[in-house]
Design an enzyme around this catalytic site. Structure first.
Site, PDB file in Angstrom:
ATOM      1  CG  HIS A   5      26.612 -10.186 -82.536  1.00  0.00           C
ATOM      2  ND1 HIS A   5      26.868 -10.024 -81.189  1.00  0.00           N
ATOM      3  CD2 HIS A   5      27.712  -9.716 -83.172  1.00  0.00           C
ATOM      4  CE1 HIS A   5      28.064  -9.470 -81.027  1.00  0.00           C
ATOM      5  NE2 HIS A   5      28.582  -9.276 -82.219  1.00  0.00           N
ATOM      6  CB  SER A   6      28.726 -13.528 -81.245  1.00  0.00           C
ATOM      7  OG  SER A   6      29.745 -14.182 -80.535  1.00  0.00           O
ATOM      8  CG  LEU A   7      26.715 -19.164 -79.198  1.00  0.00           C
ATOM      9  CD1 LEU A   7      27.612 -20.243 -79.773  1.00  0.00           C
ATOM     10  CD2 LEU A   7      26.618 -19.312 -77.680  1.00  0.00           C
TER      11      LEU A   7
ATOM     12  CB  SER B  35      25.921 -16.130 -86.542  1.00  0.00           C
ATOM     13  OG  SER B  35      27.186 -16.457 -85.996  1.00  0.00           O
TER      14      SER B  35
END
Length: 699
Positions: free
Chosen positions: A345-347, A349
């Site tokens: 999720h977010s960073l 990924s």
């Protein structure tokens, strides 16, 4: 410890009759049936205790272990799908895969209603046994109105089988030696878990088909309620169980599938335990204290990842934690034969993407997979060398290299002595050696404007070329290797596209795929301010919409269909109105003189068809979202030739104001049925198992 409870009869002194909460007659003929116990654990949230029942499956397993007679040993019973162990002798529940405070466990039979939230609280096991003994005596002898005193000097009165009340004492014993009475606010007492209306889950399927590691983004909190990654992944797992029951019911009934296990990966605590917080505290200004600490704890994680020192800490933590979890899972599940996928999720990924681009493919697997196609591979290698020679204007030497069965890799291993032995003259030799040297430099660290950037369409070894391009601008770090090869990589609300662009990667070669992972899905909410697309970097010359994720109940949300219908209608009305106005204006400006009409008859007959067609040629086309069928687009090999970008459908309330729900859009994935269903669909598709009924709009 206070003295044990004392059982005594209520004397015949006058006493107000008990409240008629419920009528209940003593069990006939003095028949007594033992109470069925159920196991609970104490969950502490924000300092408040809440007793949660184990699933029926786990409770039966705990009861079986309890009755095995091995009390002297510390029996360990796995519960909650194997994610928690219960130490039976200690009456403790401990997390297996992550750090969490142990919680108390009880074998519960008697309950009383709490003060604050009207939830039933179990009595201690010792006092429950005393209550049960008093109840058994009352039923057998038909002697009710028994009064018991709890260890905390509270009074429990057994009026009849259906009416039992717990009284809090108004005051403790004083100098006059007063004893607790049944004065004060009465609370209901219940015997047996079936009488307290507790929501008891049946339990999770024992069979695990697939394992997914989930990596969080910036900060310790992962959603709008500031919950940890463990809590958010618990939600994701619970949604997956309900989606399996709803959309894979046929496969479940045929016992083809079990479930997918999701395990959280936490790297934030390791990063901030390095002492960096102390260093930041010294330089942080005292004003707007809460905001500055929030930034230090969350947003700065992005800058930490772009620092070579802390980037190494982060990638080491993520890789080592995933490897540790994998090894621990395999030890606890030795019969597991399913695949492993990863989600970020977010960073998180971006961290996973960088890790995956730096994985090394197994050479043995490469040889095995190409064993049946050696001739094709050889021909492709010769063609690649001919392309290089054509680029260097040395086509006449193609036959020499083909005779030596020289492919691109072999060419890059050539020295000047080898080329001389092949009979290549000095001039062409120098050209080739210069090309080989420049390509080697680019592979070790390409800079914007390097040959690969100047000529993105140049042919060559796809893997090496694109490994280099996608890795362009990455922070200098030693990326660890994973102990497994992920089946699919899922990115939720991911900034991968933005970071690649900022690093100088203008285009991803369509032939590029992650070295050890063949599947890649980029899933995002339309209002997510952190999410960016990937497909336009592969196909930059074509404008096309991301794939719209179908609603888990089928078709599109009603407000989206209404919106598209209104858009289509307004476009049609506008086109018709403009066409009518043009025709009216032409008829109004047409000359009324007969001579002019006769003279310009031919011109008018030619002009009128053009005027009538004009509205059609300039008619506005409906937006791409309105078009029902999108043309097939080749988005390369990054996801095995399948689409990569998938957009969620916003909820009706979210469509009123995009900015208001932007933050919620970035944190919505943990409880999104549509997201979970796509993950399950793609995972089980690798096993040849499909949804019971394909959803409208899905591919």
């Amino acid at each position: 410890r206070p003295n044990p409870a004392i059982c005594r009869d209520i004397m015949s002194s006058p006493e107000p009759p008990p409240p008629r909460v419920g009528e209940g007659e003593p069990e006939p003929d003095g028949r007594y049936e033992a109470v069925a116990p159920h196991w609970f654990y104490c969950k502490v949230t924000d300092g408040r205790e809440r007793w949660v029942p184990f699933s029926t499956q786990d409770s039966e397993r705990l009861e079986e272990a309890q009755g095995s007679g091995r009390d002297k040993e510390d029996l360990v019973v796995p519960t909650s799908g194997g994610r928690y162990d219960v130490h039976l002798q200690k009456r403790q529940r401990a997390a297996v895969y992550w750090e969490e405070e142990v919680s108390e466990v009880r074998r519960c039979t008697w309950f009383y209603k709490g003060d604050k939230d009207n939830k039933y609280i179990p009595y201690s096991e010792t006092f429950s046994e005393e209550l049960e003994e008093a109840y058994r005596t009352a039923v057998t002898l038909d002697e009710w109105k028994k009064k018991l005193e709890s260890p905390s000097r509270e009074v429990i009165v057994l009026h009849n089988p259906k009416l039992m009340v717990h009284y809090h004492p108004v005051a403790t014993s004083d100098d006059w030696g007063s004893t607790p009475t049944e004065q004060g606010r009465p609370r209901t007492v219940k015997r047996g878990v079936e009488n307290i209306a507790a929501e008891i889950p049946n339990g999770e399927p024992l069979q695990i088909d697939h394992l997914v590691f989930v990596v969080h983004g910036i900060g310790p909190a992962c959603d709008i309620r500031f919950r940890s990654i463990v809590q958010c992944v618990n939600d994701f797992r619970n949604v997956s169980l309900s989606m399996l029951q709803a959309h894979f019911k046929k496969a479940q009934e045929q016992q083809q599938i079990g479930r997918v296990e999701f395990l959280p990966v936490n790297w934030h605590s390791s990063l901030h335990s390095t002492g960096v917080d102390v260093d930041l505290e010294r330089i942080t200004l005292p004003s707007i204290n809460r905001l500055r600490h929030f930034i230090n704890d969350t947003i700065l994680d992005v800058f930490f990842y772009n620092s070579s020192t802390y980037c190494q800490t982060i990638v080491d933590t993520v890789a080592s934690e995933m490897n540790r979890l994998y090894q621990l899972f395999m030890r606890r599940n030795p019969l597991f034969t399913g695949g492993v996928s990863i989600a970020g999720h977010s960073l998180g990924s971006l961290i996973l993407f960088d890790l995956l681009t730096n994985q090394k493919a197994d050479p043995e697997e490469g040889e095995h997979s190409e064993e049946g196609a050696r001739t094709t591979s050889s021909n492709r290698g010769v063609k690649e060398v001919r392309e290089i020679l054509k680029q260097l204007e040395l086509c006449e030497y193609g036959d020499v290299f083909e005779k030596e069965k020289m492919d691109r890799q072999a060419l890059f291993l050539c020295t000047e002595e080898n080329l001389k032995e092949m009979g290549i003259p000095l001039g062409p030799r120098m050209k080739l050696l210069h090309y080989i040297s420049s390509e080697r430099e680019v592979q070790h660290g390409a800079e914007p404007g390097s040959p690969s950037q100047r000529d993105p369409d140049s042919t060559g070894d796809d893997r090496n070329c694109q490994y280099r391009d996608v890795g362009l601008g990455q922070v200098s770090a030693n990326y660890p290797q994973l102990d497994y090869k992920p089946t699919i990589f899922f990115a939720f609300g991911s900034p991968i596209g933005m970071f690649l662009t900022v690093r100088g990667v203008k285009r991803i070669d369509p032939n590029y795929s992650l070295p050890t992972c063949k599947g890649f899905f980029n899933i995002f909410h339309p209002f997510d301010p952190v999410a960016y697309r990937i497909e336009p970097m592969i196909v930059p010359d074509v404008e096309f919409e991301p794939m719209l994720l179908p609603h888990h109940k089928g078709r599109k949300r009603m407000h989206l269909e209404l919106k598209e219908g209104l858009t289509r209608m307004s476009v049609d009305l506008k086109n018709n109105l403009l066409g009518s106005l043009r025709v009216a204006w032409q008829s109004f400006t047409r000359a009324p003189v007969p001579a002019l009409e006769a003279a310009g008859a031919d011109a008018e007959t030619e002009a009128e068809p053009g005027a009538e067609k004009q509205p059609d040629t300039k008619a506005e086309e409906p937006p791409a979202a309105v078009k029902e069928e999108a043309p097939l687009i080749n988005v390369g090999r990054l996801n095995g030739g399948n689409r990569i970008d998938y957009v969620l459908q916003e909820k009706p309330i979210e469509s009123f104001n995009e900015y208001l729900f932007a933050l919620q859009g970035h944190l919505c994935y943990w409880e999104s049925e549509d997201t979970v269903l796509l993950v399950l669909k793609e995972i089980y598709q690798t096993k040849g198992i499909t949804l019971d009924q394909p959803l409208a709009g899905s591919q």
